[in-house]
Design a protein around this motif. Sequence first.
Motif: not given
Length: 266
Positions: A136-139, A163-164, A169-171, A175-181
């Motif tokens: 998660l990146m909530p910046a 990255t955008r 989105s802060g969404r 792990a599985d989606e993180a690997m896909r992207i």
Amino acid sequence: MPAETPPSGRLLVEEDGDALVVRIANETRANALDDPILDSLVSLLEGPRAAAARVVLLGGAGDRHFSSGLDLGDRTPEELVARLQDGERRLGRAARAIAACPRPVIAVLNGAAVGGALELAVACDWRIAARGARLLMPAARIGVVYAPDGLRRFVAVMGPARTRRLFLSGRPVDADEAMRIGLVDEVAEPGDLWATAGEVAAAVSSAAPLAVEGTRAIIDAIVDRAPWELVEETAGAMRRRAFASEDLREGLAAVREKRPPGFRGR
């Protein structure tokens, strides 16, 4: 009566063969990154223990959190701004120390990685995540425009559009989606995570140190979009050193003699 000072976090560090295993430990605050942790990480990665290893594994203590990000503590909004700015500076130094470490650093995402902790993971050479781990990146959701050095690292591994999406989105992503992207490079079952990381570390450790160092340096120059003349200059220096090394001769002899090589880094 003065307020009680909360316990500070620490790094748990151990050698496992040729690997240096580092765990972020701040259990009462979900392994949050406080000043002692960030400063210790810089000192460790710039010091002799990291240089003596063949590879560094960076994970979190326990099985729920890699790290919840910068530890902002219990402060007023005015105090939080100053704390956030100081924490960003320390975080930036820690990310640069990871990227500049003389040995490959592999992030072992054993649990949630949030905010600045995710930047530390992206500064590593690559990332192995436990299935189910949330990133998660909530910046933007708290009003922070992220520092350009950190954003550059994310763009390098994910591309600008992804990255955008992650930042704006802060969404959270699992792990599985993180690997896909492209945010992580391998996913393992939670019970197998450290064994998988150990296997990867052993494979890296068995390679010729000068070849590992040279390849990393050239890739970094390409990713940083250095002028091609500088890339070629870096590559030429690294390749000349490798061709003149004892390790290359040892590697060739090992192939001929059908035995494991004994590289010595020279």
